[in-house]
Motif scaffolding. Structure first.
Motif, PDB file in Angstrom:
ATOM      1  N   SER A  47       7.345   6.599   0.446  1.00  0.00           N
ATOM      2  CA  SER A  47       7.867   6.810   1.801  1.00  0.00           C
ATOM      3  C   SER A  47       8.588   5.565   2.312  1.00  0.00           C
ATOM      4  O   SER A  47       9.297   5.618   3.323  1.00  0.00           O
ATOM      5  CB  SER A  47       6.723   7.175   2.760  1.00  0.00           C
ATOM      6  N   LEU A  48       8.415   4.458   1.607  1.00  0.00           N
ATOM      7  CA  LEU A  48       9.041   3.190   1.984  1.00  0.00           C
ATOM      8  C   LEU A  48      10.339   2.984   1.214  1.00  0.00           C
ATOM      9  O   LEU A  48      10.542   3.562   0.143  1.00  0.00           O
ATOM     10  CB  LEU A  48       8.091   2.022   1.685  1.00  0.00           C
ATOM     11  N   ASP A  49      11.209   2.145   1.748  1.00  0.00           N
ATOM     12  CA  ASP A  49      12.374   1.690   1.006  1.00  0.00           C
ATOM     13  C   ASP A  49      11.892   1.095  -0.318  1.00  0.00           C
ATOM     14  O   ASP A  49      10.879   0.376  -0.349  1.00  0.00           O
ATOM     15  CB  ASP A  49      13.108   0.634   1.827  1.00  0.00           C
ATOM     16  N   PRO A  50      12.565   1.375  -1.455  1.00  0.00           N
ATOM     17  CA  PRO A  50      12.069   0.921  -2.754  1.00  0.00           C
ATOM     18  C   PRO A  50      11.787  -0.574  -2.849  1.00  0.00           C
ATOM     19  O   PRO A  50      10.768  -0.988  -3.416  1.00  0.00           O
ATOM     20  CB  PRO A  50      13.191   1.330  -3.714  1.00  0.00           C
ATOM     21  N   GLU A  51      12.675  -1.389  -2.296  1.00  0.00           N
ATOM     22  CA  GLU A  51      12.452  -2.832  -2.386  1.00  0.00           C
ATOM     23  C   GLU A  51      11.275  -3.265  -1.520  1.00  0.00           C
ATOM     24  O   GLU A  51      10.461  -4.106  -1.921  1.00  0.00           O
ATOM     25  CB  GLU A  51      13.716  -3.596  -1.994  1.00  0.00           C
ATOM     26  N   ARG A  52      11.156  -2.663  -0.341  1.00  0.00           N
ATOM     27  CA  ARG A  52      10.012  -2.974   0.514  1.00  0.00           C
ATOM     28  C   ARG A  52       8.715  -2.511  -0.142  1.00  0.00           C
ATOM     29  O   ARG A  52       7.685  -3.203  -0.080  1.00  0.00           O
ATOM     30  CB  ARG A  52      10.173  -2.296   1.880  1.00  0.00           C
ATOM     31  N   ALA A  53       8.749  -1.353  -0.786  1.00  0.00           N
ATOM     32  CA  ALA A  53       7.562  -0.843  -1.483  1.00  0.00           C
ATOM     33  C   ALA A  53       7.131  -1.819  -2.576  1.00  0.00           C
ATOM     34  O   ALA A  53       5.928  -2.063  -2.769  1.00  0.00           O
ATOM     35  CB  ALA A  53       7.850   0.534  -2.074  1.00  0.00           C
ATOM     36  N   HIS A  54       8.107  -2.365  -3.287  1.00  0.00           N
ATOM     37  CA  HIS A  54       7.796  -3.320  -4.360  1.00  0.00           C
ATOM     38  C   HIS A  54       7.044  -4.525  -3.806  1.00  0.00           C
ATOM     39  O   HIS A  54       6.014  -4.934  -4.353  1.00  0.00           O
ATOM     40  CB  HIS A  54       9.088  -3.772  -5.038  1.00  0.00           C
ATOM     41  N   HIS A  55       7.539  -5.088  -2.727  1.00  0.00           N
ATOM     42  CA  HIS A  55       6.895  -6.269  -2.143  1.00  0.00           C
ATOM     43  C   HIS A  55       5.534  -5.924  -1.538  1.00  0.00           C
ATOM     44  O   HIS A  55       4.600  -6.733  -1.579  1.00  0.00           O
ATOM     45  CB  HIS A  55       7.800  -6.901  -1.099  1.00  0.00           C
ATOM     46  N   THR A  56       5.410  -4.712  -0.998  1.00  0.00           N
ATOM     47  CA  THR A  56       4.123  -4.270  -0.452  1.00  0.00           C
ATOM     48  C   THR A  56       3.083  -4.150  -1.557  1.00  0.00           C
ATOM     49  O   THR A  56       1.937  -4.608  -1.425  1.00  0.00           O
ATOM     50  CB  THR A  56       4.276  -2.914   0.265  1.00  0.00           C
ATOM     51  N   VAL A  57       3.484  -3.548  -2.677  1.00  0.00           N
ATOM     52  CA  VAL A  57       2.560  -3.350  -3.803  1.00  0.00           C
ATOM     53  C   VAL A  57       2.156  -4.684  -4.426  1.00  0.00           C
ATOM     54  O   VAL A  57       0.962  -4.946  -4.650  1.00  0.00           O
ATOM     55  CB  VAL A  57       3.193  -2.425  -4.870  1.00  0.00           C
ATOM     56  N   THR A  58       3.132  -5.532  -4.707  1.00  0.00           N
ATOM     57  CA  THR A  58       2.800  -6.796  -5.369  1.00  0.00           C
ATOM     58  C   THR A  58       1.996  -7.714  -4.454  1.00  0.00           C
ATOM     59  O   THR A  58       1.053  -8.384  -4.899  1.00  0.00           O
ATOM     60  CB  THR A  58       4.085  -7.514  -5.833  1.00  0.00           C
ATOM     61  N   GLY A  59       2.346  -7.711  -3.173  1.00  0.00           N
ATOM     62  CA  GLY A  59       1.580  -8.517  -2.220  1.00  0.00           C
ATOM     63  C   GLY A  59       0.158  -7.999  -2.078  1.00  0.00           C
ATOM     64  O   GLY A  59      -0.814  -8.779  -2.034  1.00  0.00           O
ATOM     65  N   GLY A  60       0.028  -6.673  -2.022  1.00  0.00           N
ATOM     66  CA  GLY A  60      -1.306  -6.073  -1.922  1.00  0.00           C
ATOM     67  C   GLY A  60      -2.138  -6.329  -3.159  1.00  0.00           C
ATOM     68  O   GLY A  60      -3.352  -6.577  -3.074  1.00  0.00           O
ATOM     69  N   LEU A  61      -1.495  -6.284  -4.318  1.00  0.00           N
ATOM     70  CA  LEU A  61      -2.201  -6.544  -5.577  1.00  0.00           C
ATOM     71  C   LEU A  61      -2.711  -7.982  -5.615  1.00  0.00           C
ATOM     72  O   LEU A  61      -3.850  -8.233  -6.028  1.00  0.00           O
ATOM     73  CB  LEU A  61      -1.266  -6.284  -6.755  1.00  0.00           C
ATOM     74  N   ARG A  62      -1.882  -8.908  -5.164  1.00  0.00           N
ATOM     75  CA  ARG A  62      -2.312 -10.318  -5.146  1.00  0.00           C
ATOM     76  C   ARG A  62      -3.529 -10.494  -4.248  1.00  0.00           C
ATOM     77  O   ARG A  62      -4.486 -11.197  -4.590  1.00  0.00           O
ATOM     78  CB  ARG A  62      -1.159 -11.206  -4.663  1.00  0.00           C
ATOM     79  N   THR A  63      -3.503  -9.870  -3.075  1.00  0.00           N
ATOM     80  CA  THR A  63      -4.641  -9.970  -2.152  1.00  0.00           C
ATOM     81  C   THR A  63      -5.884  -9.336  -2.751  1.00  0.00           C
ATOM     82  O   THR A  63      -6.986  -9.906  -2.694  1.00  0.00           O
ATOM     83  CB  THR A  63      -4.297  -9.277  -0.818  1.00  0.00           C
ATOM     84  N   PHE A  64      -5.716  -8.160  -3.358  1.00  0.00           N
ATOM     85  CA  PHE A  64      -6.852  -7.437  -3.925  1.00  0.00           C
ATOM     86  C   PHE A  64      -7.522  -8.217  -5.049  1.00  0.00           C
ATOM     87  O   PHE A  64      -8.756  -8.272  -5.143  1.00  0.00           O
ATOM     88  CB  PHE A  64      -6.391  -6.064  -4.436  1.00  0.00           C
ATOM     89  N   THR A  65      -6.713  -8.832  -5.917  1.00  0.00           N
ATOM     90  CA  THR A  65      -7.295  -9.521  -7.072  1.00  0.00           C
ATOM     91  C   THR A  65      -8.009 -10.820  -6.702  1.00  0.00           C
ATOM     92  O   THR A  65      -8.657 -11.429  -7.558  1.00  0.00           O
ATOM     93  CB  THR A  65      -6.211  -9.818  -8.135  1.00  0.00           C
ATOM     94  N   LYS A  66      -7.895 -11.234  -5.456  1.00  0.00           N
ATOM     95  CA  LYS A  66      -8.655 -12.397  -5.008  1.00  0.00           C
ATOM     96  C   LYS A  66     -10.099 -12.026  -4.653  1.00  0.00           C
ATOM     97  O   LYS A  66     -10.957 -12.902  -4.508  1.00  0.00           O
ATOM     98  CB  LYS A  66      -7.969 -13.027  -3.792  1.00  0.00           C
ATOM     99  N   ILE A  67     -10.359 -10.735  -4.508  1.00  0.00           N
ATOM    100  CA  ILE A  67     -11.710 -10.274  -4.218  1.00  0.00           C
ATOM    101  C   ILE A  67     -12.583 -10.421  -5.463  1.00  0.00           C
ATOM    102  O   ILE A  67     -12.149 -10.091  -6.578  1.00  0.00           O
ATOM    103  CB  ILE A  67     -11.695  -8.798  -3.752  1.00  0.00           C
TER     104      ILE A  67
END
Length: 343
Positions: free
Chosen positions: A11-31
């Motif tokens: 539902s997001l612009d493709p480039e924005r989706a990419h940054h959302t996913v990679t940023g979220g993954l970085r945050t998640f893997t710190k748990i």
């Protein structure tokens, strides 16, 4: 899991989706425990998947293609999904913003993307700085995809490739010379025999002068004619580079069913429309050269069957990008399991 969140991302612009996913993954893997959790779900570990290609030992033959992690920012995070190798870039000597946004478009009906990113990256020195401090790559091989800056004339392009080679040499396991992106004006002209020989021979001279040379591969377009592919075979054999990545995105719009307004956007098409052609190029190179060099197959791999088709055509390794976006991280494990069923 991915099927549940995919509609949100799409539902997001493709480039924005990419940054959302990679940023979220970085945050998640710190748990605490997150990395182990991802590995337990996605990684397939089996010695039968190991491959030795151009002198390097890959824990499995499934890689992440260049373009996803342009600046070597997410290698440790992406390694948790079970990749055997990750290719960063395309990296250029100097930072450049790339083309104006919007510059990436989803062709959902075709399970494809159009991108005209234009080698947006932070520059070779920044990428090298990040690679220098990598810690947890889980034995994943790292490739460096290198290109020229948009403002560099083709006559001076070799200097850009030399700069990137020198900057990344200590930190990557292999190199990829990218002269096949359709999104940098004039870049594909460097696929012609004379300029390409000059670039590759010059890089090989630098390579042989190092204490230990590293594999250099050439990434080619799917739009080359058979005659041009014959030239590629001759160039690879003459320069003695390690092999070819087949293929980059296509400028063809043949058979696309998506919204015509999207289809007419300039840029390279990746995803399912490329499946057949990239396999044809792999088979042609493999058969015509009598399997004289290694081929990494990429283009339209959305399933284990797609990957096996490319391996059967003559590829030693495969890479995913658009298929990873459409199918999710489970694709890597599916391909590995498909290979194991055949072993």
């Amino acid at each position: 899991m991915y099927k549940l969140v995919k509609p949100v991302f799409f539902s997001l612009d493709p480039e924005r989706a990419h940054h959302t996913v990679t940023g979220g993954l970085r945050t998640f893997t710190k748990i605490w425990g997150a990395k182990s959790f991802l590995k337990s779900i996605y990684s397939v570990n089996d010695s039968r998947l190991e491959r030795e290609v151009f002198g390097l030992k890959f824990k499995n033959p499934v890689g992440l293609a260049a373009g996803f992690d342009k600046n070597a920012e997410y290698i440790e995070e992406m390694a948790n999904f079970g990749f055997g190798f990750i290719e960063i870039g395309t990296v250029t000597p100097r930072p450049q913003p790339g083309n104006d946004a919007p510059r990436m478009f989803r062709l959902v009906e075709d399970e494809a993307l159009i991108n005209r990113m234009g080698f947006n990256n932070q520059g070779a020195d920044v990428a090298a700085g990040r690679l220098k401090y990598l810690k947890n790559t889980e034995g994943v091989i790292i490739g460096g995809n290198i290109g020229k800056n948009k403002v560099t004339p083709n006559e001076q392009a070799v200097n850009d490739y030399i700069y990137c080679f020198n900057a990344l040499y200590d930190y990557v396991d292999y190199f990829v010379v990218n002269v096949s992106s359709p999104n940098t004006p004039g870049l594909r002209d460097l696929q012609e025999k004379e300029p390409l020989m000059h670039i590759l021979n010059t890089l090989q001279e630098r390579n042989y002068a190092k204490p230990q040379s590293k594999p250099i591969l050439l990434k080619i377009a799917p739009d080359l004619t058979d005659s041009q592919l014959d030239d590629i075979i001759e160039i690879v054999m003459t320069t003695k580079i390690a092999g070819v990545i087949a293929t980059n995105t296509t400028i063809s719009r043949e058979g696309l069913r998506s919204d015509p307004a999207l289809v007419k956007e300039t840029g390279g098409v990746s995803g399912k429309p490329l499946t057949k052609r990239s396999t044809e190029v792999i088979r042609y190179l493999s058969e015509k050269s009598n399997r004289a060099f290694s081929i990494i197959g990429v283009g339209g791999i959305h399933s284990a069957a797609d990957a096996l088709e490319k391996l059967d055509a003559g590829a030693s390794l495969v890479q995913v990008y658009t298929g990873f976006i459409y199918e999710g991280p489970g694709l890597i494990g599916d391909i590995c399991k498909g290979i194991l069923k055949r072993s």
